[in-house]
Design an enzyme around this catalytic site. Structure first.
Site, short mmCIF file in Angstrom:
data_model
loop_
_atom_site.label_atom_id
_atom_site.label_comp_id
_atom_site.label_asym_id
_atom_site.label_seq_id
_atom_site.Cartn_x
_atom_site.Cartn_y
_atom_site.Cartn_z
N GLY A 126 37.37 -32.65 -0.51
CA GLY A 126 38.57 -33.30 0.02
C GLY A 126 39.65 -33.60 -1.01
O GLY A 126 40.63 -34.28 -0.69
N GLU B 144 31.62 -31.67 -3.27
CA GLU B 144 31.69 -30.35 -2.63
C GLU B 144 33.15 -29.91 -2.44
O GLU B 144 33.61 -29.70 -1.33
CB GLU B 144 31.03 -30.40 -1.25
N PRO B 145 33.90 -29.81 -3.52
CA PRO B 145 35.30 -29.38 -3.37
C PRO B 145 35.42 -27.91 -3.01
O PRO B 145 34.66 -27.08 -3.50
CB PRO B 145 35.88 -29.64 -4.77
N GLY B 146 36.34 -27.64 -2.13
CA GLY B 146 36.67 -26.26 -1.79
C GLY B 146 38.09 -25.98 -2.20
O GLY B 146 38.37 -25.24 -3.16
N ARG C 83 46.92 -21.55 8.86
CA ARG C 83 47.18 -22.95 8.49
C ARG C 83 48.53 -23.48 8.98
O ARG C 83 48.59 -24.60 9.49
CB ARG C 83 47.02 -23.17 6.99
N TYR D 115 47.45 -26.32 11.37
CA TYR D 115 47.49 -27.64 10.72
C TYR D 115 48.91 -28.11 10.45
O TYR D 115 49.10 -29.10 9.73
CB TYR D 115 46.75 -27.60 9.37
N CYS E 186 51.64 -11.51 19.19
CA CYS E 186 52.29 -11.73 20.49
C CYS E 186 52.01 -13.16 20.97
O CYS E 186 51.29 -13.38 21.95
CB CYS E 186 51.78 -10.71 21.50
N GLU E 187 52.43 -14.09 20.15
CA GLU E 187 52.38 -15.54 20.43
C GLU E 187 53.47 -16.16 19.58
O GLU E 187 53.97 -15.52 18.65
CB GLU E 187 51.04 -16.14 19.91
N TYR F 3 41.01 -21.54 2.90
CA TYR F 3 41.20 -21.53 4.36
C TYR F 3 42.30 -20.56 4.76
O TYR F 3 43.10 -20.83 5.65
CB TYR F 3 41.45 -22.96 4.85
C1 LIG Z 1 30.98 -31.13 4.40
C2 LIG Z 1 32.18 -30.59 3.70
N1 LIG Z 1 32.15 -30.51 2.37
C3 LIG Z 1 33.19 -30.02 1.68
C4 LIG Z 1 34.33 -29.56 2.30
C5 LIG Z 1 35.46 -29.01 1.46
O1 LIG Z 1 36.63 -29.72 1.65
P1 LIG Z 1 37.91 -29.40 0.76
O2 LIG Z 1 38.15 -27.93 0.84
O3 LIG Z 1 38.99 -30.21 1.37
O4 LIG Z 1 37.58 -29.83 -0.64
C6 LIG Z 1 34.42 -29.63 3.69
C7 LIG Z 1 35.65 -29.20 4.37
O5 LIG Z 1 35.99 -29.53 5.41
C8 LIG Z 1 33.31 -30.15 4.41
O6 LIG Z 1 33.34 -30.23 5.75
#
Ligand SMILES: Cc1ncc(COP(=O)(O)O)c(C=O)c1O
Length: 404
Positions: free
Chosen positions: A222, A263-265, A302, A306, A332-333, A360
């Protein structure tokens, strides 16, 4: 190492591999991961890359080259991480609302598991008792995240076991002698405020004394990154300090070594990704100048899903006179990428690049309108590697045998 890919490299990639095209910068991904390692160096931390953000096996393999463990949100992501060479102990499955069969499969694969429902925890206890350690995902009742669609820790969220049902968790733990070795929360995405993470930590600290066998606290992902000029991301250095201070206190009271897991993405891949499109048509009416590109929300959802902002640049005419455009897709939207955006003058055939497209982006793409999914390219050591070819007609037909 340059922190970004140059316009010239993006133009070269567009010409060599065609468009629409996702381009990722390997060195930037590694640099983002290193930033987190530095920020959390004062605490025994494991930083799992949330591969749902960008799952190409070459990206998973790139993370392996720096021994970065992987967080997964489906059993197939678990299998992809193992396929890319990650060891089971470096793979974490943070599930939500899944069938118990997937948890059983993850257990057979030997990976780390976070369970997010009483129902699955009970099934887990009955099946495995104390034989396999497990984490539990809790819902901390914290409202956080960029918008409601990416807020996952609030009262009405589907995610996690509500903290107010903790007695039921304890009852299951005791009834089946479950080895609960981790407490997990993920309150949302795009969380700028360091306080939100500390608040989450406090919720877990409260509960820790009731779980004698903990080895980690998982605060999810997050971390926010800047998307437009003037945007601020999460101050991860400040967060690192706050976590270290908070943990020092608790470590002594808990009396056992504890790790902090994240758990950063988005933080790791967003800014390392670029999405290149070509302008098909220009349409001018008295109010609006439309620039229609050869892509749509089927490739980058996105903005429409979002209301997300992505900086756009006309890399074919970067220094041209600026004009106001609405950038739309060919689906076509209604699919606007951006409205009233001030961009250097656009001609048909120009390449428009969308920044912050590493997270994403491709992973949320589809074949809507039977459009091909884009290709993906990874720049590493200044060289472009095709890591996913663009769909072709056979790909659309795959799995569709004629039965009539
Ligand atoms: C359980 C969990 N961990 C990690 C993430 C990664 O979040 P972000 O990409 O915002 O760091 C998410 C994304 O929704 C998630 O649901």
């Amino acid at each position: 190492m340059s922190a970004s890919i140059t316009r010239e490299q993006l133009l070269a990639a567009a010409k060599e591999f065609g468009t629409p095209l996702y381009v990722y910068h390997a060195e930037r991904i590694i640099a983002q991961y290193r930033k987190l390692q530095t920020a959390f160096a004062a605490t025994d931390t494991r930083i799992f890359y949330a591969c749902k953000a960008l799952t190409n096996i070459n990206i998973l393999r790139l993370l392996k080259t720096i021994d970065a463990p992987i967080d997964c949100s489906s059993i197939n992501e678990v299998k992809l991480a193992l396929h890319a060479g990650h060891a089971p102990e470096n793979v974490l499955y943070t599930s939500n609302g899944i069938a118990f069969s997937e948890i059983a499969e993850a257990k057979e694969l030997g990976v780390n598991i976070n369970i997010d429902s009483l129902s699955n925890l009970e099934k887990f206890g009955k099946a495995y008792g104390h034989s396999y350690p497990v984490g539990i995902r809790l819902k901390p009742n914290i409202m956080a995240g960029g918008n409601l669609k990416i807020s996952t820790g609030h009262e009405n969220s589907k995610f996690g076991i509500p903290v107010e049902q903790i007695d039921d968790v304890i009852a299951l733990m005791q009834a089946h002698n479950i080895h609960i070795r981790g407490l997990h929360i993920h309150t949302g995405s795009e969380i700028k405020d360091v306080e939100v993470f500390i608040k989450g930590l406090d919720v877990l600290f409260e509960l820790m004394p009731r779980f004698p066998e903990l080895g980690f606290i998982d605060l999810g992902g997050g971390f926010k990154v800047p998307y437009k000029d003037g945007d601020e991301g999460t101050d991860i250095t400040a967060l690192g300090k706050a976590i270290a201070t908070a943990f020092e206190k608790v470590q002594t009271t808990y009396g056992k070594p504890l790790q902090v897991w994240f758990e950063p993405g988005k933080f790791i891949v967003s800014e390392a990704g670029y999405f290149i499109t070509e302008v098909n048509v220009l349409k001018h009416n008295p109010q609006i100048s439309f620039a229609g590109v050869n892509s749509g929300f089927n490739h980058l959802i996105r903005p429409m899903f979002y209301d997300a902002f992505h900086r756009i640049e006309n890399i074919s005419n970067p220094d041209g006179v600026k004009k106001t455009y609405t950038v739309t897709g060919n689906i076509c939207e209604t699919d606007n990428f951006a409205t009233d955006r001030y961009l250097s003058e656009i001609s048909e055939g120009d390449f428009l690049v969308f920044y912050n497209a590493g997270a994403y982006g491709f992973e949320m793409s589809s074949n809507y309108n039977s459009r091909y999914k884009p290709a993906e390219v990874l720049y590493k050591d200044g060289k472009a590697h095709l890591i996913r070819r663009r769909d072709n007609f056979e790909d659309l037909l795959r799995n569709q045998p004629f039965v009539l």
